[in-house]
Design an enzyme around this catalytic site. Structure first.
Site, PDB file in Angstrom:
ATOM      1  N   THR A  64       0.687  -0.896   0.048  1.00 34.10           N
ATOM      2  CA  THR A  64      -0.052   0.484  -0.337  1.00 34.10           C
ATOM      3  C   THR A  64       0.965   1.775  -0.218  1.00 34.10           C
ATOM      4  OG1 THR A  64      -1.705   1.084   1.045  1.00 34.10           O
ATOM      5  CG2 THR A  64      -0.193  -0.260   2.430  1.00 34.10           C
ATOM      6  N   ASP A  65      -0.028   2.578  -0.539  1.00 34.64           N
ATOM      7  CA  ASP A  65       0.967   3.860  -0.291  1.00 34.64           C
ATOM      8  C   ASP A  65       0.847   3.920   0.977  1.00 34.64           C
ATOM      9  OD1 ASP A  65      -1.910   3.666   0.241  1.00 34.64           O
ATOM     10  OD2 ASP A  65      -1.703   5.990  -1.249  1.00 34.64           O
ATOM     11  N   GLU A  66       0.158   3.073   2.012  1.00 39.15           N
ATOM     12  CA  GLU A  66       0.443   4.283   3.194  1.00 39.15           C
ATOM     13  C   GLU A  66       1.252   3.840   3.930  1.00 39.15           C
ATOM     14  OE1 GLU A  66      -3.174   3.419   5.227  1.00 39.15           O
ATOM     15  OE2 GLU A  66      -4.517   3.045   3.779  1.00 39.15           O
ATOM     16  N   LYS A  80       2.162  -3.369   7.285  1.00 42.09           N
ATOM     17  CA  LYS A  80       2.626  -3.508   6.037  1.00 42.09           C
ATOM     18  C   LYS A  80       3.506  -3.194   5.654  1.00 42.09           C
ATOM     19  CE  LYS A  80      -0.081  -4.579   3.196  1.00 42.09           C
ATOM     20  NZ  LYS A  80      -0.694  -6.082   2.482  1.00 42.09           N
ATOM     21  N   TYR A  99      -1.217  -0.433  11.335  1.00 46.07           N
ATOM     22  CA  TYR A  99      -2.116  -0.930   9.947  1.00 46.07           C
ATOM     23  C   TYR A  99      -0.463  -0.608   9.575  1.00 46.07           C
ATOM     24  CZ  TYR A  99      -3.079  -1.748   5.112  1.00 46.07           C
ATOM     25  OH  TYR A  99      -3.112  -1.835   3.738  1.00 46.07           O
TER      26      TYR A  99
HETATM   27  P1  NAD Z   1      -9.856  -7.210   2.772  1.00 46.28           P
HETATM   28  O1  NAD Z   1      -9.785  -7.576   4.348  1.00 46.28           O
HETATM   29  O2  NAD Z   1     -10.389  -7.386   1.929  1.00 46.28           O
HETATM   30  O3  NAD Z   1      -9.657  -9.438   2.802  1.00 46.28           O
HETATM   31  C1  NAD Z   1      -8.347  -9.744   3.172  1.00 46.28           C
HETATM   32  C2  NAD Z   1      -8.805 -11.331   3.019  1.00 46.28           C
HETATM   33  O4  NAD Z   1      -7.935 -11.663   3.681  1.00 46.28           O
HETATM   34  C3  NAD Z   1      -9.666 -11.732   3.479  1.00 46.28           C
HETATM   35  O5  NAD Z   1     -10.884 -12.299   2.895  1.00 46.28           O
HETATM   36  C4  NAD Z   1      -9.534 -12.022   4.999  1.00 46.28           C
HETATM   37  O6  NAD Z   1     -10.649 -13.254   5.316  1.00 46.28           O
HETATM   38  C5  NAD Z   1      -7.837 -12.995   4.628  1.00 46.28           C
HETATM   39  N1  NAD Z   1      -7.423 -13.456   5.486  1.00 46.28           N
HETATM   40  C6  NAD Z   1      -7.276 -12.247   6.814  1.00 46.28           C
HETATM   41  N2  NAD Z   1      -5.992 -12.750   7.922  1.00 46.28           N
HETATM   42  C7  NAD Z   1      -5.579 -13.797   6.809  1.00 46.28           C
HETATM   43  C8  NAD Z   1      -4.907 -14.897   7.787  1.00 46.28           C
HETATM   44  N3  NAD Z   1      -3.918 -15.187   8.782  1.00 46.28           N
HETATM   45  N4  NAD Z   1      -4.099 -16.561   6.719  1.00 46.28           N
HETATM   46  C9  NAD Z   1      -5.480 -15.874   5.504  1.00 46.28           C
HETATM   47  N5  NAD Z   1      -6.499 -14.982   4.949  1.00 46.28           N
HETATM   48  C10 NAD Z   1      -6.103 -14.179   5.427  1.00 46.28           C
HETATM   49  O7  NAD Z   1      -8.227  -6.818   1.865  1.00 46.28           O
HETATM   50  P2  NAD Z   1      -8.737  -5.564   0.534  1.00 46.28           P
HETATM   51  O8  NAD Z   1      -8.895  -5.064   0.655  1.00 46.28           O
HETATM   52  O9  NAD Z   1      -8.590  -6.616  -0.026  1.00 46.28           O
HETATM   53  O10 NAD Z   1      -7.136  -5.673   0.871  1.00 46.28           O
HETATM   54  C11 NAD Z   1      -6.165  -7.131   0.094  1.00 46.28           C
HETATM   55  C12 NAD Z   1      -4.715  -6.667   0.422  1.00 46.28           C
HETATM   56  O11 NAD Z   1      -4.301  -5.529  -0.698  1.00 46.28           O
HETATM   57  C13 NAD Z   1      -3.822  -6.161   1.534  1.00 46.28           C
HETATM   58  O12 NAD Z   1      -2.952  -7.113   1.884  1.00 46.28           O
HETATM   59  C14 NAD Z   1      -3.897  -5.203   1.768  1.00 46.28           C
HETATM   60  O13 NAD Z   1      -3.061  -4.401   2.443  1.00 46.28           O
HETATM   61  C15 NAD Z   1      -3.688  -4.423   0.534  1.00 46.28           C
HETATM   62  N6  NAD Z   1      -4.072  -3.127   0.131  1.00 46.28           N
HETATM   63  C16 NAD Z   1      -5.162  -2.774   0.071  1.00 46.28           C
HETATM   64  C17 NAD Z   1      -5.877  -1.701  -0.502  1.00 46.28           C
HETATM   65  C18 NAD Z   1      -7.439  -1.103  -0.619  1.00 46.28           C
HETATM   66  O14 NAD Z   1      -7.726  -0.021  -0.915  1.00 46.28           O
HETATM   67  N7  NAD Z   1      -7.987  -2.087  -0.081  1.00 46.28           N
HETATM   68  C19 NAD Z   1      -5.234  -0.780  -1.083  1.00 46.28           C
HETATM   69  C20 NAD Z   1      -3.379  -1.159  -1.708  1.00 46.28           C
HETATM   70  C21 NAD Z   1      -3.403  -2.223  -0.472  1.00 46.28           C
HETATM   71  P1  TYD Z   2     -10.309   3.995   4.272  1.00 42.38           P
HETATM   72  O1  TYD Z   2     -11.645   3.618   3.521  1.00 42.38           O
HETATM   73  O2  TYD Z   2     -10.828   3.390   6.052  1.00 42.38           O
HETATM   74  O3  TYD Z   2      -9.275   3.708   4.365  1.00 42.38           O
HETATM   75  P2  TYD Z   2      -7.508   4.300   4.477  1.00 42.38           P
HETATM   76  O4  TYD Z   2      -7.695   5.089   5.896  1.00 42.38           O
HETATM   77  O5  TYD Z   2      -6.101   3.486   4.208  1.00 42.38           O
HETATM   78  O6  TYD Z   2      -7.100   5.383   3.652  1.00 42.38           O
HETATM   79  O7  TYD Z   2     -10.270   5.739   4.799  1.00 42.38           O
HETATM   80  C1  TYD Z   2     -10.200   6.348   3.946  1.00 42.38           C
HETATM   81  C2  TYD Z   2     -10.671   8.066   3.930  1.00 42.38           C
HETATM   82  O8  TYD Z   2     -11.931   7.745   4.630  1.00 42.38           O
HETATM   83  C3  TYD Z   2      -9.613   7.592   5.331  1.00 42.38           C
HETATM   84  O9  TYD Z   2      -8.890   9.158   5.173  1.00 42.38           O
HETATM   85  C4  TYD Z   2     -10.273   8.202   6.223  1.00 42.38           C
HETATM   86  C5  TYD Z   2     -11.446   8.464   5.817  1.00 42.38           C
HETATM   87  N1  TYD Z   2     -12.995   8.125   6.351  1.00 42.38           N
HETATM   88  C6  TYD Z   2     -13.461   8.551   6.827  1.00 42.38           C
HETATM   89  O10 TYD Z   2     -13.782   9.934   6.472  1.00 42.38           O
HETATM   90  N2  TYD Z   2     -14.813   8.421   7.514  1.00 42.38           N
HETATM   91  C7  TYD Z   2     -14.967   6.606   7.339  1.00 42.38           C
HETATM   92  O11 TYD Z   2     -16.285   6.442   8.204  1.00 42.38           O
HETATM   93  C8  TYD Z   2     -13.720   5.844   7.404  1.00 42.38           C
HETATM   94  C9  TYD Z   2     -14.011   4.986   7.233  1.00 42.38           C
HETATM   95  C10 TYD Z   2     -13.128   6.816   6.516  1.00 42.38           C
END
Ligand code: NAD
Ligand code: TYD
Length: 354
Positions: free
Chosen positions: A126-128, A155, A151
């Site tokens: 992630t960019d975070e 990562k 988090y």
């Molecule tokens: P999500 O929370 O929707 O899904 C996570 C999945 O991992 C779930 O199916 C969960 O059951 C499984 N999981 C959790 N712990 C586990 C374990 N110990 N063993 C096996 N499976 C396990 O997450 P997401 O949003 O789909 O993100 C997927 C990946 O992408 C993550 O690594 C996250 O850090 C990364 N990512 C997400 C975003 C975003 O905007 N959502 C952006 C950049 C990177």
């Molecule tokens: P989120 O979807 O939790 O992603 P991330 O924190 O990983 O970027 O949140 C996106 C942005 O929205 C973040 O700046 C936090 C804000 N946010 C709210 O303002 N209200 C909310 O209820 C949530 C969940 C997020």
């Protein structure tokens, strides 16, 4: 034994979208999904895909060495690691699962992949990990990591273990870092699906602090296409940046959603800011686009419209989630006395600068 791609976390938001894409564009590739099915994992996310003879699912934990070894020994030759605890607010409540899955789990996977002579390991990140950036800067992949939340710290640690594996043992590891994803099957704890479903229920939209935090929004299918290219064309030890360059404030995103849903802005409720809330994320994606030949194709306007359409036509999917364990989570965060209970007229507005 024939070639198999292991997809960990394939029952989550991005993982399930990746499985769908891989079946469509690489039909000859057999897939094994390893997922613990935590609160965020949902078999309904793989609707229609589990009947496919080329897709198999194992319920298990990436931190469970014996389970990982047994899955890899099914002839897995490449791994994409999506499995993670992924929500910042939950990491603020309790970081232990984040360390266990994101750090320990990734390290167990890396060690077992080495033992099983897996050909390529892709770590989805992630960019975070770069922390907050003041405009107009965008993070380059050699910038220092300064994560702000438990988090993003977990990562960053996982990324460093993955890169250390490559440097120390010469393993073929690739890391990708993406911006905020949106699209179908996203769990309604994340901002966009939370706001869409709240608006559809005519309930308040909790905007943290002043709502002027900036995120770069990428459609999940664009992200998954970039991941597939990084898996196939990426160079060992490299970090690739996947972002759409759609930088918008949270408030702007919420207003766009409300306008598309024809709901009133009076639903917006400014609440207590998230502790340690990063003001802005931004990635420099230039070298990734050149090297992988990748570019996002979804415009934000069309992507948001499609996403809203999906939540409208999948009410059963999110109704079930929002009426389960989610209710106690929502109360802990947004209910009376919850972390984000106070409105910003009652608290000092978030004013952190990057
Ligand atoms: P999500 O929370 O929707 O899904 C996570 C999945 O991992 C779930 O199916 C969960 O059951 C499984 N999981 C959790 N712990 C586990 C374990 N110990 N063993 C096996 N499976 C396990 O997450 P997401 O949003 O789909 O993100 C997927 C990946 O992408 C993550 O690594 C996250 O850090 C990364 N990512 C997400 C975003 C975003 O905007 N959502 C952006 C950049 C990177
Ligand atoms: P989120 O979807 O939790 O992603 P991330 O924190 O990983 O970027 O949140 C996106 C942005 O929205 C973040 O700046 C936090 C804000 N946010 C709210 O303002 N209200 C909310 O209820 C949530 C969940 C997020």
């Amino acid at each position: 034994m024939s070639s198999k791609l292991l997809i960990t976390g394939g029952c989550g938001f991005i993982g399930s979208n990746f499985v769908r894409l891989a079946r469509r564009v690489r039909p000859g590739q057999a897939l094994v999904i390893l997922d613990k099915l935590t609160y965020a994992g949902n078999l309904e996310n793989l609707d229609g895909l589990l009947d496919d003879p080329e897709v198999s699912l194992v319920r298990g934990d990436i931190a469970d060495r014996r389970c990982v070894a047994a899955v890899l020994d099914r002839g897995v030759d490449r791994v994409v690691n999506f499995a993670a605890e992924s929500h910042v607010d939950r990491s603020i409540e309790d970081a232990s699962a984040f360390i266990q899955t994101n750090v320990v789990g990734t390290q167990v996977l890396l060690e077992e992949c080495r033992r099983a002579a897996v050909k390529r390991f892709l770590q989805v990140s992630t960019d975070e990990v770069y922390g907050s950036l003041a405009p107009p800067a965008s993070a380059r992949s050699d910038d220092p990591l300064t994560p702000s939340s438990p988090y993003s710290a977990s990562k960053a640690a996982a990324d460093l273990f993955a890169l250390a594996d490559h440097k120390t043992y010469g393993t073929d590891v690739v890391v990708t870092r993406a911006t905020n994803n949106y699209g179908p099957y996203q769990f309604p704890e994340k901002m966009l699906p939370l706001m869409i479903t709240q608006a559809l229920e005519d309930r308040p939209l909790p905007v943290y602090g002043d709502g002027l935090q900036i995120r770069d929004w990428i459609h999940v299918e664009d992200h998954c296409e970039g991941l597939l290219l990084a898996l196939e064309r990426g160079r060992p030890g490299r970090i690739y940046h996947l972002g759409a360059g759609e930088e918008h404030t949270n408030l702007d995103m919420v207003h766009r959603l409300l306008a598309q849903l024809k709901k009133p802005p009076t639903l917006i409720k400014h609440v207590t800011d998230r502790p340690g809330h990063d003001r802005r994320y931004s990635l420099d994606t230039g070298s990734t686009r050149d090297e992988l030949g990748w570019a996002p194709t979804h415009t934000l306007e069309r992507g948001l419209a499609q996403t809203i359409e999906w939540y409208l036509s999948h009410r059963g999917w999110w109704d079930k989630i929002k009426s389960g364990e989610y209710r106690s989570y929502y109360e802990r965060l947004y209910g009376t006395g919850g972390r984000y209970a106070a409105t910003t007229s009652e608290v000092t507005r978030g004013s952190q600068v990057p």
